[in-house]
Design a protein around this motif. Structure first.
Motif, PDB file in Angstrom:
ATOM      1  N   GLY A 103       0.812  -1.202   0.000  1.00 29.23           N
ATOM      2  CA  GLY A 103       0.000   0.000   0.000  1.00 29.23           C
ATOM      3  C   GLY A 103       0.847   1.253   0.000  1.00 29.23           C
ATOM      4  N   ILE A 104       0.165   2.373   0.019  1.00 28.79           N
ATOM      5  CA  ILE A 104       0.815   3.682   0.051  1.00 28.79           C
ATOM      6  C   ILE A 104       0.821   4.158   1.498  1.00 28.79           C
ATOM      7  CG2 ILE A 104       0.589   6.082  -0.703  1.00 28.79           C
ATOM      8  CD1 ILE A 104      -0.902   4.866  -3.216  1.00 28.79           C
ATOM      9  N   LEU A 105       1.969   4.574   1.956  1.00 34.85           N
ATOM     10  CA  LEU A 105       2.133   5.067   3.328  1.00 34.85           C
ATOM     11  C   LEU A 105       2.217   6.588   3.281  1.00 34.85           C
ATOM     12  CD1 LEU A 105       2.713   4.708   6.375  1.00 34.85           C
ATOM     13  CD2 LEU A 105       5.131   4.383   5.761  1.00 34.85           C
ATOM     14  N   ILE A 106       1.297   7.262   3.968  1.00 33.98           N
ATOM     15  CA  ILE A 106       1.281   8.727   4.036  1.00 33.98           C
ATOM     16  C   ILE A 106       1.424   9.112   5.505  1.00 33.98           C
ATOM     17  CG2 ILE A 106      -0.005  10.837   3.523  1.00 33.98           C
ATOM     18  CD1 ILE A 106      -1.568   9.179   1.403  1.00 33.98           C
ATOM     19  N   VAL A 107       2.461   9.891   5.816  1.00 30.96           N
ATOM     20  CA  VAL A 107       2.799  10.188   7.206  1.00 30.96           C
ATOM     21  C   VAL A 107       2.779  11.688   7.463  1.00 30.96           C
ATOM     22  CG1 VAL A 107       4.510   9.883   9.029  1.00 30.96           C
ATOM     23  CG2 VAL A 107       4.303   8.159   7.216  1.00 30.96           C
ATOM     24  N   GLU A 108       1.868  12.115   8.348  1.00 31.58           N
ATOM     25  CA  GLU A 108       1.849  13.506   8.806  1.00 31.58           C
ATOM     26  C   GLU A 108       2.791  13.623   9.998  1.00 31.58           C
ATOM     27  OE1 GLU A 108      -1.916  15.541   9.151  1.00 31.58           O
ATOM     28  OE2 GLU A 108      -2.902  13.930   8.034  1.00 31.58           O
ATOM     29  N   TRP A 109       3.430  14.765  10.123  1.00 25.84           N
ATOM     30  CA  TRP A 109       4.399  15.030  11.190  1.00 25.84           C
ATOM     31  C   TRP A 109       5.575  14.056  11.097  1.00 25.84           C
ATOM     32  CZ3 TRP A 109       3.846  19.474  13.783  1.00 25.84           C
ATOM     33  CH2 TRP A 109       2.578  20.072  13.757  1.00 25.84           C
ATOM     34  N   ALA A 110       6.039  13.818   9.891  1.00 23.24           N
ATOM     35  CA  ALA A 110       7.127  12.870   9.644  1.00 23.24           C
ATOM     36  C   ALA A 110       8.418  13.277  10.344  1.00 23.24           C
ATOM     37  CB  ALA A 110       7.363  12.739   8.143  1.00 23.24           C
ATOM     38  N   ASP A 111       8.556  14.554  10.650  1.00 25.12           N
ATOM     39  CA  ASP A 111       9.765  15.044  11.318  1.00 25.12           C
ATOM     40  C   ASP A 111       9.932  14.445  12.712  1.00 25.12           C
ATOM     41  OD1 ASP A 111       7.413  16.725  11.587  1.00 25.12           O
ATOM     42  OD2 ASP A 111       8.631  18.073  12.799  1.00 25.12           O
ATOM     43  N   ARG A 112       8.875  13.887  13.290  1.00 27.22           N
ATOM     44  CA  ARG A 112       8.973  13.265  14.617  1.00 27.22           C
ATOM     45  C   ARG A 112       9.911  12.056  14.594  1.00 27.22           C
ATOM     46  NH1 ARG A 112       6.470  17.499  16.850  1.00 27.22           N
ATOM     47  NH2 ARG A 112       4.294  17.233  17.391  1.00 27.22           N
ATOM     48  N   PHE A 113      10.009  11.390  13.424  1.00 31.47           N
ATOM     49  CA  PHE A 113      10.867  10.202  13.263  1.00 31.47           C
ATOM     50  C   PHE A 113      11.899  10.455  12.162  1.00 31.47           C
ATOM     51  CE2 PHE A 113       7.698   6.646  14.713  1.00 31.47           C
ATOM     52  CZ  PHE A 113       7.445   7.329  15.885  1.00 31.47           C
ATOM     53  N   GLU A 114      12.437  11.641  12.110  1.00 40.34           N
ATOM     54  CA  GLU A 114      13.246  12.089  10.974  1.00 40.34           C
ATOM     55  C   GLU A 114      14.326  11.102  10.521  1.00 40.34           C
ATOM     56  OE1 GLU A 114      13.848  13.879   7.769  1.00 40.34           O
ATOM     57  OE2 GLU A 114      12.396  14.780   9.107  1.00 40.34           O
ATOM     58  N   GLY A 115      15.044  10.482  11.398  1.00 40.47           N
ATOM     59  CA  GLY A 115      16.119   9.580  10.995  1.00 40.47           C
ATOM     60  C   GLY A 115      15.654   8.221  10.512  1.00 40.47           C
ATOM     61  N   PHE A 116      14.369   7.950  10.570  1.00 43.96           N
ATOM     62  CA  PHE A 116      13.827   6.633  10.254  1.00 43.96           C
ATOM     63  C   PHE A 116      13.607   6.406   8.756  1.00 43.96           C
ATOM     64  CE2 PHE A 116       9.962   4.033   9.578  1.00 43.96           C
ATOM     65  CZ  PHE A 116      10.402   2.837  10.104  1.00 43.96           C
ATOM     66  N   TRP A 117      13.251   7.437   8.012  1.00 44.25           N
ATOM     67  CA  TRP A 117      12.778   7.305   6.637  1.00 44.25           C
ATOM     68  C   TRP A 117      13.902   7.058   5.639  1.00 44.25           C
ATOM     69  CZ3 TRP A 117       8.097   6.554   7.853  1.00 44.25           C
ATOM     70  CH2 TRP A 117       7.505   7.283   8.878  1.00 44.25           C
ATOM     71  N   SER A 118      13.585   6.275   4.599  1.00 48.24           N
ATOM     72  CA  SER A 118      14.563   6.013   3.540  1.00 48.24           C
ATOM     73  C   SER A 118      14.658   7.234   2.620  1.00 48.24           C
ATOM     74  CB  SER A 118      14.154   4.773   2.741  1.00 48.24           C
ATOM     75  OG  SER A 118      13.012   5.056   1.959  1.00 48.24           O
ATOM     76  N   GLN A 119      15.604   7.182   1.719  1.00 47.19           N
ATOM     77  CA  GLN A 119      15.854   8.307   0.817  1.00 47.19           C
ATOM     78  C   GLN A 119      14.856   8.401  -0.339  1.00 47.19           C
ATOM     79  OE1 GLN A 119      18.308  10.723   1.168  1.00 47.19           O
ATOM     80  NE2 GLN A 119      18.430   9.827   3.201  1.00 47.19           N
ATOM     81  N   ASP A 120      14.095   7.336  -0.601  1.00 48.67           N
ATOM     82  CA  ASP A 120      13.225   7.355  -1.773  1.00 48.67           C
ATOM     83  C   ASP A 120      11.792   7.801  -1.469  1.00 48.67           C
ATOM     84  OD1 ASP A 120      12.517   5.080  -0.391  1.00 48.67           O
ATOM     85  OD2 ASP A 120      12.233   3.857  -2.189  1.00 48.67           O
ATOM     86  N   CYS A 121      11.611   8.552  -0.410  1.00 46.35           N
ATOM     87  CA  CYS A 121      10.292   9.072  -0.037  1.00 46.35           C
ATOM     88  C   CYS A 121      10.008  10.381  -0.779  1.00 46.35           C
ATOM     89  CB  CYS A 121      10.237   9.367   1.463  1.00 46.35           C
ATOM     90  SG  CYS A 121      10.531   7.934   2.497  1.00 46.35           S
TER      91      CYS A 121
END
Length: 157
Positions: A103-121
């Protein structure tokens, strides 16, 4: 690549959300950044309609943290506002969603987990401006190029 769409009124913001939705494929992650009231949930709600989710169904998942909607594909709508930083249980849930690629993952307030996300977001930044919302996007893959191209082609009409 980064692109600043400028100060958009509500109608233009809806058009941009539709374009983004039409370009998204399952397994894509969209990260949303911006202050309270800057348009993140409104943007998601418009995207959801174009992803086959009934109008009015999308609500901010502030209290449940993760809402799942079934449209043309699954949409995982996450709101990290209430969290001060990474939460082990939520991180495990997010890893499972990302690894599942269903599915598609849409995250509000993504800065709360800033170091977690991959580069292809796809990162979308919201801010206030005089007559609407300032929207800027950033991505390392071709997705943003496709979005910008559709946006500019729509402006010529």
């Amino acid at each position: 690549m980064k692109y600043n769409f400028g100060c958009l009124e509500r109608v233009e913001m809806s058009k941009l959300a539709s374009i983004v939705a039409k370009e998204l494929k399952p397994s894509k992650t969209v990260l949303l950044y911006g202050q309270l009231g800057s348009g993140k949930t409104t943007f998601v709600a418009q995207m959801a309609q174009d992803l086959g989710i009934e109008k009015g169904r999308v609500r901010s998942p502030s209290f449940s943290l993760i809402n799942v909607y079934k449209g043309h594909s699954l949409v995982y709508h996450v709101d990290l506002y209430r969290l001060e930083g990474p939460d082990k249980e939520i991180l495990m849930d997010l890893e499972e969603i990302i690894e599942g690629r269903d599915g598609i993952l849409i995250v509000e307030w993504a800065d709360r987990f800033e170091g977690f996300w991959s580069q292809d977001c796809l990162k979308i930044f919201f801010d206030f401006c005089e007559n609407g919302r300032m929207i800027q996007m950033e991505a390392k893959d071709e997705l943003l190029q496709k979005i910008v191209s559709r946006w500019l082609n729509g402006k010529k009409v």
